[in-house]
Design a protein around this motif. Sequence first.
Motif: not given
Length: 440
Positions: A250-255, A300-303, A305-313, A321-325
């Motif tokens: 989903q991350l790749v698809r939305y990117t 970009l908003k959905v992307i 949300n995908i990063v948030r759901e991944a549970g990263l450090t 998030d810097e890349n999304i910005t």
Amino acid sequence: FFFRHCSYTSKNAQANRLVHRVVPRMSAPAMHASTHTTLHMPLASGMYRLPRGGLPIRSLMRRELAGRALFKACRATRVSGRRTILTTSNKPENPGSSGIDLNALFKYDKMNLARESDREGRRVVFSPALWQKHRSSARYSRALSTFFESSVLKGLIPPVAGCAVVAAAVCGWNNYEVNTLLNDPWVIDLIPFSLSTSALSLLLVFRTTSSYDRWWEARKEWGGLLNRTRDFCRQGITWFDERDEVLKAQLVRYTVAYAYALKVHLRSDMEDMQKTLAPILKPNELEVALDNVHVPNHLLKVISNIVREAGLTTFQTTQMDENITFFHDVLGKCERILKTPIPLSYTRITSRFTLVWLLFLPFALWKSCGIATIPTEVFVALALLGIEDIGVQIEEPFSVLACEVICGSVAMNTCSILAMQDRDNALVADKATVVHNVNA
């Protein structure tokens, strides 16, 4: 507010004038309709009380709303005892008009459509073979052989033809004056043209340089977008949980969808968002995306949300998030280039000065060139108007940049990272295997 162009009439002779007015959507009681009462108009800074016959309405509205582009001549009718506000932009036909459609007469619209279609042919991405052809000495003969196929030349036919007609008229009249009437020819000294050449050169150089800067800035933004999408998907596929393949896909698809949506967003008058995103997003995702006013912003908003759901450090989330910005910055910068042209007054003064300079040039050329004034005028007009036209054509860069090629690179590179992740991970030796081999 959603502004409408309105006007009104009344029995009062002073209010019967055509008034250019801009008012927001309002309820019926918001404006007093009586012909004998004061007119109340909601403006950007609040309700303003306008006494009948007191203030210059046009100046007030321009000052309040800061935009002459909003003012258009509109018409209204009188119904019973109330002022009926009509929102129509139809201009009354001028009785003194000849009724001749000059656009159809000179086929300007047809030529403009042809020029717009030719812009797609300028979306070129060079390869080593094309670079060799580009710097080959055969480029001179190739340029001459395709001279009459040039879209710039075709677009300059009307103004250059006008200059040629003026030059022919000057030659014909001066021949008549000298040979028939035995009078002196109508000529102008070359000194004014020599003095104004530097000013004309500065106008043209600044025009083309500013347009090129806009084109190059747009190209750099799209190049940065390609680099950041690679980095963003690499981070996500590497840092997401190995078992979470659905989230990675989903991350790749939305990117990829964001890159294509940005392209369509910048070419909204030429491409269709639904047809472009249908092969990328799932049907339910596509439906939700198209329901949004600003599709790239939604993606970009959905992307996020995908990063948030991944549970990263926290560190990993910050890096992604810097890349999304950065994606947001690219979107904003491209919109700024698209919506803000070079100041129109500068474009107009360049076009007017160049054309007037060319129209008076035959009077100065006649004395030294004679009948050769006509081809000389055509050559000079092609050179100067061609330079000015190139600056205008690349001022809006997104219709001449190969954005679809960049989007294709984004799709291929990001999908390749996703498809090859298992084989790439297998290349990295496991720690336990390394320790066992060392002990052995």
